[in-house]
Motif scaffolding. Structure first.
Motif, short mmCIF file in Angstrom:
data_model
loop_
_atom_site.label_atom_id
_atom_site.label_comp_id
_atom_site.label_asym_id
_atom_site.label_seq_id
_atom_site.Cartn_x
_atom_site.Cartn_y
_atom_site.Cartn_z
N GLY A 1 10.29 5.95 45.59
CA GLY A 1 11.40 5.03 45.82
C GLY A 1 11.01 3.97 46.83
N ASP A 2 11.21 2.70 46.47
CA ASP A 2 10.83 1.59 47.35
C ASP A 2 9.38 1.73 47.78
N TYR A 3 8.50 1.88 46.79
CA TYR A 3 7.08 2.12 47.05
C TYR A 3 6.42 0.79 47.42
N THR A 4 6.55 0.42 48.68
CA THR A 4 6.06 -0.88 49.15
C THR A 4 4.80 -0.68 49.98
N SER B 1 14.40 -3.70 58.58
CA SER B 1 15.85 -3.69 58.41
C SER B 1 16.47 -3.96 59.76
N ASN C 1 6.30 3.00 54.19
CA ASN C 1 6.10 4.03 53.16
C ASN C 1 4.70 4.61 53.37
N ARG D 1 10.08 -0.33 58.56
CA ARG D 1 10.06 0.80 57.65
C ARG D 1 8.70 0.85 56.92
N ARG E 1 9.02 -14.25 48.20
CA ARG E 1 8.47 -12.98 48.68
C ARG E 1 7.01 -13.14 49.08
#
Length: 259
Positions: free
Chosen positions: A45-48, A54, A67, A65, A169
């Protein structure tokens, strides 16, 4: 790597990077330390593969944040493949990319406070220059043309017209990488080698993704309705890889600060 060891190493890197960022950008170190936190998470999930931030809109609290799976699988192997780039260097480059956005958020808050108080607003002028640089898409499009010419990527692997959201982005990450290189005082030779490695990884990523999508289409019999290359193009478009494009040509933030 054990979670507590990684947390300790990244927390140490964060403290060092905040100090170096403060010196380069003339930012208040006490404020940066007081309102910056780091959070780790795992999984798809949200593999960034780069840090994201945030922000608590009610105050200055900002969290970087990370990963950990994506860092270990993508960022660290790519950066550490360059001679003279250590695991410690990799962590600091990664964290500084996130701190770039932390610093920008504090800069914006300072600019608002100065405006409300009627004080001199150097932060606002800097933010405007940064925003102008992040809205300039010419270098990204030029990078794509150069990659096509060198046959690193195929022209039919993405839409002719890239969306403004994707360009935004890429430019945001180009800024983050540019700040990271400046704050960590990365030599030009190392920067060039990393850029070349990003280009190689991008080419490999597109090739592998395209092959997997074609195999998927053929295995499900989709070729009877539509050509596999159409699935290839559609899939690559969705999988536009921000990190690789940004890493090929990060922003020269020193130029932005001098202008």
């Amino acid at each position: 790597m054990a979670k507590d060891i990684m947390h300790e190493q990244f927390s140490e890197a964060l403290d060092q990077v905040l100090e170096e960022y403060s010196a380069v950008f003339n930012a208040d170190l006490t404020t940066l330390r007081a309102f910056t936190d780091i959070d780790f998470y795992k999984g798809e999930g949200d593999y960034t593969p780069y840090p994201v931030v945030s922000q608590n809109k009610a105050n200055r609290d900002i969290t970087i944040r990370c990963n950990t799976d994506a860092y270990v699988d993508t960022w660290e192997p790519l950066v550490c493949s360059i001679d003279d780039v250590s695991e410690e260097d990799s962590r600091k480059l990664y964290i500084a990319t996130g701190v770039a956005w932390v610093g920008l958020a504090h800069m914006a808050l300072n600019a608002k406070d100065n405006r409300d108080a009627g004080r001199s607003n150097k932060e606002l002028l800097t933010i405007k220059r940064i925003q102008k640089a992040m809205q300039n898409t010419d270098q990204v499009l030029e990078t794509i043309r150069e990659l096509e010419a060198s046959e690193k990527i195929e022209a039919n692997l993405y839409p002719i017209e890239i969306t403004s959201e994707e360009l935004n982005r890429i430019n945001r990450l180009r800024y983050g990488l540019g700040v990271s290189y400046l704050v960590n005082n990365v030599p030009e030779e190392i920067r060039s080698e990393i850029s070349l490695q990003y280009a190689e990884e991008l080419s490999s990523y597109f090739t592998n993704m395209g092959s997997h999508l074609i195999d998927f289409a053929l295995s499900w019999g989709f070729d009877k309705k539509i050509e596999p290359d159409a699935y290839k193009q559609q899939g690559i478009s969705r999988a536009f890889h921000t990190l690789y494009f940004a890493g090929i040509r990060p922003m020269d933030v020193s130029d932005i600060l001098r202008s």
